[in-house]
Motif scaffolding. Structure first.
Motif, PDB file in Angstrom:
ATOM      1  N   THR A  10       0.931  -1.247  -0.035  1.00  0.00           N
ATOM      2  CA  THR A  10      -0.184   0.093   0.150  1.00  0.00           C
ATOM      3  C   THR A  10       0.719   1.110   0.011  1.00  0.00           C
ATOM      4  N   VAL A  11       0.383   2.151  -0.824  1.00  0.00           N
ATOM      5  CA  VAL A  11       1.221   3.547  -0.854  1.00  0.00           C
ATOM      6  C   VAL A  11       0.190   4.647  -1.008  1.00  0.00           C
ATOM      7  N   GLN A  12       0.716   5.761  -0.136  1.00  0.00           N
ATOM      8  CA  GLN A  12      -0.198   6.921  -0.368  1.00  0.00           C
ATOM      9  C   GLN A  12       0.735   8.039  -0.715  1.00  0.00           C
ATOM     10  N   ALA A  13       0.386   8.852  -1.539  1.00  0.00           N
ATOM     11  CA  ALA A  13       0.985  10.072  -2.156  1.00  0.00           C
ATOM     12  C   ALA A  13       0.105  11.263  -1.588  1.00  0.00           C
ATOM     13  N   ARG A  14       0.825  12.247  -0.847  1.00  0.00           N
ATOM     14  CA  ARG A  14       0.085  13.557  -0.778  1.00  0.00           C
ATOM     15  C   ARG A  14       1.057  14.634  -0.902  1.00  0.00           C
ATOM     16  N   ALA A  15       0.211  15.646  -1.972  1.00  0.00           N
ATOM     17  CA  ALA A  15       0.845  16.872  -2.428  1.00  0.00           C
ATOM     18  C   ALA A  15       0.171  18.095  -1.743  1.00  0.00           C
ATOM     19  N   SER A  16       1.000  18.933  -0.863  1.00  0.00           N
ATOM     20  CA  SER A  16       0.540  20.109  -0.479  1.00  0.00           C
ATOM     21  C   SER A  16       1.463  21.120  -0.259  1.00  0.00           C
ATOM     22  N   GLU A  17       1.106  22.515   0.072  1.00  0.00           N
ATOM     23  CA  GLU A  17       1.986  23.436   0.306  1.00  0.00           C
ATOM     24  C   GLU A  17       3.506  22.970   1.025  1.00  0.00           C
ATOM     25  N   ARG A  18       3.543  21.969   1.752  1.00  0.00           N
ATOM     26  CA  ARG A  18       4.671  21.331   2.310  1.00  0.00           C
ATOM     27  C   ARG A  18       5.499  20.885   1.473  1.00  0.00           C
ATOM     28  N   GLY A  19       5.056  20.258   0.360  1.00  0.00           N
ATOM     29  CA  GLY A  19       5.728  19.293  -0.814  1.00  0.00           C
ATOM     30  C   GLY A  19       5.099  17.974  -0.952  1.00  0.00           C
ATOM     31  N   LEU A  20       5.799  17.115  -0.967  1.00  0.00           N
ATOM     32  CA  LEU A  20       5.167  15.525  -1.267  1.00  0.00           C
ATOM     33  C   LEU A  20       5.544  14.879  -0.091  1.00  0.00           C
ATOM     34  N   GLU A  21       4.812  13.772   0.084  1.00  0.00           N
ATOM     35  CA  GLU A  21       4.858  12.858   1.190  1.00  0.00           C
ATOM     36  C   GLU A  21       4.291  11.615   0.558  1.00  0.00           C
ATOM     37  N   VAL A  22       5.306  10.515   0.576  1.00  0.00           N
ATOM     38  CA  VAL A  22       4.817   9.020   0.227  1.00  0.00           C
ATOM     39  C   VAL A  22       5.067   8.180   1.419  1.00  0.00           C
ATOM     40  N   ALA A  23       3.718   7.824   2.012  1.00  0.00           N
ATOM     41  CA  ALA A  23       3.613   6.847   2.788  1.00  0.00           C
ATOM     42  C   ALA A  23       3.212   5.483   2.368  1.00  0.00           C
ATOM     43  N   PHE A  24       4.185   4.469   3.151  1.00  0.00           N
ATOM     44  CA  PHE A  24       4.200   3.135   2.961  1.00  0.00           C
ATOM     45  C   PHE A  24       3.227   2.446   3.687  1.00  0.00           C
ATOM     46  N   GLY A  25       2.773   1.179   3.629  1.00  0.00           N
ATOM     47  CA  GLY A  25       2.186   0.373   4.172  1.00  0.00           C
ATOM     48  C   GLY A  25       0.863   0.830   5.017  1.00  0.00           C
ATOM     49  N   PRO A  26      -0.163  -0.138   5.576  1.00  0.00           N
ATOM     50  CA  PRO A  26      -1.396   0.306   5.763  1.00  0.00           C
ATOM     51  C   PRO A  26      -1.466   1.266   7.004  1.00  0.00           C
ATOM     52  N   LEU A  27      -0.394   1.422   7.612  1.00  0.00           N
ATOM     53  CA  LEU A  27      -0.417   2.355   8.705  1.00  0.00           C
ATOM     54  C   LEU A  27       0.284   3.800   8.341  1.00  0.00           C
ATOM     55  N   GLY A  28       0.988   3.831   6.987  1.00  0.00           N
ATOM     56  CA  GLY A  28       1.599   4.838   6.768  1.00  0.00           C
ATOM     57  C   GLY A  28       2.787   5.065   7.252  1.00  0.00           C
ATOM     58  N   ARG A  29       3.667   4.204   7.957  1.00  0.00           N
ATOM     59  CA  ARG A  29       4.857   4.092   7.991  1.00  0.00           C
ATOM     60  C   ARG A  29       5.620   3.100   7.550  1.00  0.00           C
ATOM     61  N   PRO A  30       6.816   3.169   7.049  1.00  0.00           N
ATOM     62  CA  PRO A  30       7.673   4.436   7.031  1.00  0.00           C
ATOM     63  C   PRO A  30       7.172   5.551   5.955  1.00  0.00           C
ATOM     64  N   ALA A  31       7.640   6.701   5.855  1.00  0.00           N
ATOM     65  CA  ALA A  31       7.276   7.764   4.854  1.00  0.00           C
ATOM     66  C   ALA A  31       8.695   8.348   4.355  1.00  0.00           C
ATOM     67  N   ARG A  32       8.637   8.938   3.045  1.00  0.00           N
ATOM     68  CA  ARG A  32       9.476   9.584   2.486  1.00  0.00           C
ATOM     69  C   ARG A  32       8.983  11.039   2.145  1.00  0.00           C
ATOM     70  N   ARG A  33       9.574  12.175   2.388  1.00  0.00           N
ATOM     71  CA  ARG A  33       9.000  13.557   2.258  1.00  0.00           C
ATOM     72  C   ARG A  33      10.119  14.353   1.438  1.00  0.00           C
ATOM     73  N   TRP A  34       9.566  15.232   0.688  1.00  0.00           N
ATOM     74  CA  TRP A  34      10.319  16.135  -0.037  1.00  0.00           C
ATOM     75  C   TRP A  34       9.739  17.542   0.181  1.00  0.00           C
TER      76      TRP A  34
END
Length: 337
Positions: A239-263
């Motif tokens: 499972t992966v979730q991508a979230r774009a906002s004024e903070r940039g991009l966050e890509v969260a892995f797994g059903p709990l959203g951990r771990p995550a990479r951020r730009w």
């Protein structure tokens, strides 16, 4: 909508594997130790009693808890099936949590009964299961319930946040003063979810004989540890979730959203949507190739970003990638005039 159907299908398969596998484990455990158990098993201990006051023949002690589990699983499936579209996510949350907790509790209870009767010639000799087993099972069941709740609650919130709005007219979305737009996309690979469930069930099947005392610790720990870690790793890649906002991009892995990479938005030079296949990037999951880093959960549309300065690229296979790229490019334009 397509991703919602994939997620629901993956949830059904994973729940089915858990239900059938747990039933088989509960029923098979007493028979696996049949040569070391009395003809009747002590199955009930009154409050404050160290000796049992109730017993069952081996076949009944094997089948009765298995039937209870199958009845609970059937009720959960019926409740989920009869739920309407608006209530389906909430229903899936509670039924998943309940099945995880009940499965661990019944498997642990069966293991405790077997352990109490092990190597006794008469069921009256069985001592009440020790407190540490009961405490361990309680903690495990509560943890499973909380895990099920967090998994599905996060999925429900993410799915709601990802509801599509009006499409931008081009690859760059105009950001007006005072606006704080957010784009969210979540995708699940049902086959990786199923694989994680199967491997996790093998880990549980190795752990139960350890708790019940049926097997020596050495060989089964060697099975439990790698299978448990593999199940966790596959689950994180399913499972992966991508979230774009004024903070940039966050890509969260797994059903709990951990771990995550951020730009941060400042670190992203450009973004685009691009079709990629597993063959291009070297397979499924988290891949490193000549195209950079790709999180590949399904063939097709990917969100691709190029980092500022380094010039490296990161891609993630998600739906509605063009909208996410347009938002990131719009934020880039707004910040750099």
């Amino acid at each position: 909508m397509k991703d919602s159907r994939r997620t629901e299908r993956g949830a059904r398969w994973g729940t089915g594997v858990w239900a059938v596998g747990t039933a088989a484990l509960i029923v098979a455990l007493p028979w696996a130790a049949g040569g070391r158990l009395p003809d009747r098993l002590g199955t009930h201990w009154g409050s404050g009693r160290n000796t049992p006051d109730g017993s069952m023949p081996l076949w009944a002690a094997s089948l009765f808890p298995g039937l209870i589990w199958l009845a609970l699983a059937a009720i959960a499936f019926v409740v989920r099936w009869r739920a309407g579209d608006t209530a389906r996510r909430t229903t899936r949350t509670w039924t998943t949590a309940a099945l995880l907790s009940a499965g661990i509790l019944l498997s642990g209870a069966q293991a405790s009964v077997v352990r109490a009767n092990l190597d006794h010639s008469d069921w009256h000799q069985a001592h009440q299961p020790t407190a540490w087993i009961t405490a361990t099972l309680t903690v495990a069941a509560v943890a499973a319930g909380v895990f099920g709740w967090l998994v599905n609650a996060r999925a429900a919130v993410s799915s709601s946040a990802a509801a599509p709005g009006p499409s931008p007219s081009g690859p760059v979305q105009e950001i007006l003063p005072g606006q704080r737009p957010v784009w969210v996309s979540r995708i699940t690979n049902p086959w990786l979810n199923l694989l994680a469930a199967v491997v996790g069930l093998v880990a549980v099947a190795a752990l139960v004989p350890l708790v019940s005392g049926l097997a020596a610790a050495g060989p089964l720990w060697a099975v439990f540890i790698p299978f448990a870690l593999t199940s966790l790793a596959v689950s994180c890649c399913s499972t992966v979730q991508a979230r774009a906002s004024e903070r940039g991009l966050e890509v969260a892995f797994g059903p709990l959203g951990r771990p995550a990479r951020r730009w941060s938005a400042e670190d992203i030079e450009s973004a685009r949507a691009e079709d990629r296949t597993p063959a291009q990037v070297g397979g499924w999951g988290y891949r490193l190739s000549g195209l950079g880093t790709t999180v590949m959960l399904r063939s097709g549309e990917c969100l691709v970003i190029r980092t500022r300065g380094k010039g490296t690229e990161f891609a993630v296979s998600v739906d509605d990638a063009e909208r996410g790229a347009a938002l990131l490019n719009g934020l880039n334009r707004a910040q750099h005039g």
